[in-house]
Design an enzyme around this catalytic site. Structure first.
Site, short mmCIF file in Angstrom:
data_model
loop_
_atom_site.label_atom_id
_atom_site.label_comp_id
_atom_site.label_asym_id
_atom_site.label_seq_id
_atom_site.Cartn_x
_atom_site.Cartn_y
_atom_site.Cartn_z
N ARG A 130 10.41 -4.94 9.78
CA ARG A 130 8.53 -5.96 9.20
C ARG A 130 8.83 -6.65 8.75
O ARG A 130 7.83 -7.73 10.04
CB ARG A 130 7.63 -4.95 8.21
CG ARG A 130 7.77 -3.21 8.47
CD ARG A 130 7.14 -2.84 7.53
NE ARG A 130 6.20 -3.19 6.84
CZ ARG A 130 5.24 -2.61 5.17
NH1 ARG A 130 6.63 -1.43 4.63
NH2 ARG A 130 4.12 -2.65 4.63
N ARG B 252 4.63 4.59 1.08
CA ARG B 252 4.27 5.11 2.72
C ARG B 252 5.19 5.19 2.80
O ARG B 252 6.55 5.25 2.31
CB ARG B 252 3.41 3.53 2.76
CG ARG B 252 1.86 3.63 2.68
CD ARG B 252 0.90 1.61 2.70
NE ARG B 252 1.99 1.60 4.19
CZ ARG B 252 1.58 0.59 4.71
NH1 ARG B 252 0.86 -0.38 3.90
NH2 ARG B 252 2.28 -0.63 5.67
N ARG C 253 5.29 -0.42 -4.33
CA ARG C 253 3.74 0.43 -4.06
C ARG C 253 3.80 2.01 -4.50
O ARG C 253 4.50 2.34 -3.69
CB ARG C 253 3.30 -0.47 -2.88
CG ARG C 253 1.61 -0.20 -2.47
CD ARG C 253 1.34 -0.91 -1.04
NE ARG C 253 2.44 -0.47 -0.11
CZ ARG C 253 2.09 -1.45 0.64
NH1 ARG C 253 1.18 -2.67 0.83
NH2 ARG C 253 3.05 -1.38 1.95
N LYS D 37 -2.18 -9.13 1.02
CA LYS D 37 -3.56 -8.98 2.07
C LYS D 37 -4.73 -7.88 1.24
O LYS D 37 -5.74 -8.26 1.23
CB LYS D 37 -3.03 -8.39 3.49
CG LYS D 37 -2.22 -9.83 3.78
CD LYS D 37 -1.38 -9.49 4.96
CE LYS D 37 -1.03 -8.03 5.64
NZ LYS D 37 0.52 -8.27 5.25
N ARG E 176 -2.24 -10.03 15.22
CA ARG E 176 -0.40 -9.87 14.80
C ARG E 176 0.29 -10.62 15.83
O ARG E 176 1.68 -11.04 16.11
CB ARG E 176 -0.03 -8.32 14.36
CG ARG E 176 0.15 -8.08 12.62
CD ARG E 176 0.55 -6.57 12.75
NE ARG E 176 1.40 -6.41 11.66
CZ ARG E 176 0.42 -5.58 10.75
NH1 ARG E 176 -0.69 -5.52 10.25
NH2 ARG E 176 1.42 -6.35 9.29
P1 AP5 Z 1 -0.57 -5.45 -0.96
O1 AP5 Z 1 -1.74 -5.48 -0.95
O2 AP5 Z 1 -0.73 -3.66 -0.38
O3 AP5 Z 1 0.06 -5.93 0.24
P2 AP5 Z 1 -0.28 -6.49 1.66
O4 AP5 Z 1 0.07 -7.81 2.40
O5 AP5 Z 1 -1.91 -6.26 2.33
O6 AP5 Z 1 0.99 -4.97 2.84
P3 AP5 Z 1 0.89 -4.54 3.26
O7 AP5 Z 1 2.18 -3.79 3.45
O8 AP5 Z 1 -0.10 -3.76 3.79
O9 AP5 Z 1 1.30 -4.77 4.89
P4 AP5 Z 1 1.37 -4.68 5.90
O10 AP5 Z 1 1.21 -5.97 6.67
O11 AP5 Z 1 2.57 -4.77 6.18
O12 AP5 Z 1 1.01 -3.44 6.33
P5 AP5 Z 1 -0.40 -2.61 7.63
O13 AP5 Z 1 -1.13 -1.78 6.50
O14 AP5 Z 1 -0.73 -4.00 8.18
O15 AP5 Z 1 0.32 -5.80 -1.57
C1 AP5 Z 1 1.36 -4.64 -1.81
C2 AP5 Z 1 2.23 -4.40 -3.00
O16 AP5 Z 1 1.85 -5.67 -4.00
C3 AP5 Z 1 0.82 -3.69 -4.42
O17 AP5 Z 1 1.89 -2.29 -5.45
C4 AP5 Z 1 0.21 -4.53 -4.82
O18 AP5 Z 1 -0.35 -4.20 -6.08
C5 AP5 Z 1 1.06 -5.91 -4.67
N1 AP5 Z 1 0.46 -7.15 -5.42
C6 AP5 Z 1 -0.45 -7.11 -4.66
N2 AP5 Z 1 -0.65 -8.43 -5.30
C7 AP5 Z 1 0.36 -8.93 -5.87
C8 AP5 Z 1 -0.02 -10.24 -7.29
N3 AP5 Z 1 -0.51 -11.18 -7.06
N4 AP5 Z 1 1.16 -9.79 -8.02
C9 AP5 Z 1 2.14 -8.60 -8.01
N5 AP5 Z 1 1.81 -7.77 -7.67
C10 AP5 Z 1 1.07 -7.21 -6.31
O19 AP5 Z 1 0.80 -2.51 9.08
C11 AP5 Z 1 1.36 -1.57 8.73
C12 AP5 Z 1 2.01 -1.23 10.50
O20 AP5 Z 1 1.45 -0.72 11.18
C13 AP5 Z 1 2.57 -2.47 10.56
O21 AP5 Z 1 4.16 -2.44 10.64
C14 AP5 Z 1 2.80 -1.93 11.86
O22 AP5 Z 1 4.00 -1.28 12.56
C15 AP5 Z 1 0.58 -1.60 12.50
N6 AP5 Z 1 0.05 -2.06 12.20
C16 AP5 Z 1 -1.06 -2.83 11.70
N7 AP5 Z 1 -1.58 -3.61 12.31
C17 AP5 Z 1 -1.17 -4.06 13.16
C18 AP5 Z 1 -1.66 -5.10 14.70
N8 AP5 Z 1 -2.78 -5.17 14.31
N9 AP5 Z 1 -0.95 -4.83 15.95
C19 AP5 Z 1 -0.17 -3.62 16.31
N10 AP5 Z 1 1.23 -2.94 15.13
C20 AP5 Z 1 0.11 -3.19 13.90
#
Ligand code: AP5
Length: 216
Positions: A171, A160, A127, A13, A88
């Protein structure tokens, strides 16, 4: 363009959002990034959020909804936005509906990056993120030119705290329990556009631009 990007943890994402932001010239609003910034500044919200994020649980709806409500009122959201990681839960989706109704605007699309769970663990464990400019890398899929150093700003690359294998499992569990129903919520409204998260980053982005009505 008013968009949501959804998908399991590690689906890509944030990676696609960075490209969409440039292409459509809209702000990328990631609740995960907002919480991580609050944690690094040790604000009250940051201290509260850390308790949940470190375990892979969701931050309570009340905290998250208020954060997004304030952010959407910013001037830079007037001509569109890309929300990443929000909503979410169904409660967050309903709260977002209320915010958009009050602003008299509607979502254009919900982009869902679809990918198998087995691939996600490798993506997340590999990552690395720049501690300064937040540029994202992967130890095998998107390597920096010099290991441990950001290509863009020379900052130190870090992992992270919630990117451990144990936390990722929680997660993913939370995603399937609480966030997949949100996808269904938008599917019923005819807003969901699915893109496969398999394949390389540029190929996926080319499909995304077509789905969103761009020129590529
Ligand atoms: P990346 O693009 O970083 O993936 P992502 O989907 O953004 O993954 P996240 O881990 O950031 O998502 P998340 O939803 O768990 O975390 P968030 O920060 O929202 O890609 C991942 C890796 O793969 C990278 O190394 C990249 O280079 C590689 N890659 C990407 N595309 C590729 C491809 N096509 N081929 C090969 N490699 C590739 O949330 C974190 C925490 O915050 C949550 O767990 C929760 O505790 C809290 N939180 C956030 N939002 C809320 C909410 N709305 N409500 C409650 N808690 C929340």
């Amino acid at each position: 363009m008013r968009l949501l990007i959804m998908g399991a943890p590690g689906a890509g994402k944030g990676t696609q959002a960075a490209l969409i932001k440039e292409y459509f010239a809209i702000p990328h609003i990631s609740t995960g990034d907002m919480f991580r910034e609050a944690i690094s500044k040790q604000t009250q919200i940051g201290k509260e959020a850390k308790k949940y994020i470190d375990k892979g649980d969701l931050v309570p709806d009340s905290v998250t909804i208020e954060l997004v409500r304030e952010r959407l009122l910013n001037e830079d959201c007037k001509n569109g936005f890309l929300l990443d990681g929000f909503p979410r839960t169904i409660a967050q989706a309903q709260a977002l509906d209320g915010m958009l109704n009050r602003l008299e605007i509607k979502l254009d699309a919900v982009l869902n990056v679809d990918i198998d769970d087995e691939i996600l663990i490798d993506r997340i464990v590999g990552r690395r993120t720049c501690s300064v400019c937040k540029e994202s890398y992967h130890m095998t899929n998107k390597k920096p030119k010099v290991m441990g150093v950001c290509d863009v700003c020379g900052g130190k690359l870090i992992q992270r705290v919630d990117d451990t294998e144990e936390t990722i499992k929680n997660r993913l569990h939370v995603y399937h329990q609480l966030t997949e129903p949100v996808l269904e919520y938008y599917f019923k409204q005819g807003l969901v556009k699915n893109v496969s998260g398999h394949g390389n980053i540029e190929e996926i982005f080319a499909k995304v631009t077509i789905l969103l009505g761009g020129n590529e």
